[in-house]
Design a protein around this motif. Structure first.
Motif: not given
Length: 138
Positions: A70-94
């Motif tokens: 069992l692992s829980l997040g303790v710190s996350n950061t995010i930087s937004f580089l480009k806007s996503a728009k209605l209908g976009d298919k987004l993929v997150a790869e970790c």
């Protein structure tokens, strides 16, 4: 018992409400996807940042827990580089960059259907002294 992907799909109700789905989990790697709908768009007409964060965090949860602890997040950061728009298919790869016994560290990249980088994240988790049991990852 069940698979990790089933447990996360059933247990993470917020990610489910947002429309995020895990599509692949391997030890140290996960992919989550989401299509930007009307419910995701902010007043500026683009995808709200919290949606991107939720998608990235969902993939991070899969990776952090892929070792069966069992692992829980303790710190996350995010930087937004480009806007996503209605209908976009987004993929997150970790990807787990550092498999530390207590503090695993991950890199998350969120892209759109054209492979364009939309956001980047980092995630640091804390591994509890508790098993997170499942029969298989998928």
């Amino acid at each position: 018992m069940s698979t990790l992907i089933d447990q996360l799909h059933e247990g993470d109700r917020f990610a489910a409400l947002a429309g995020a789905r895990l599509t692949e989990i391997r030890e140290g790697f996960a992919r989550a996807e989401l299509v930007v709908g009307e419910q995701h768009v902010n007043a500026a007409g683009v995808c709200q940042g919290g949606v991107l964060y939720t998608l990235g965090d969902f993939s991070f949860a899969a990776v952090a827990n892929s070792h069966g602890i069992l692992s829980l997040g303790v710190s996350n950061t995010i930087s937004f580089l480009k806007s996503a728009k209605l209908g976009d298919k987004l993929v997150a790869e970790c990807n787990e960059l550092y498999d530390h016994h207590k503090l695993p560290y991950c890199d998350i990249r969120i892209t759109n259907q054209d492979g364009e980088l939309v956001a980047v994240m980092t995630g640091l988790a804390y591994r509890m002294k508790k098993d997170f049991g499942f029969d298989s990852l998928m």
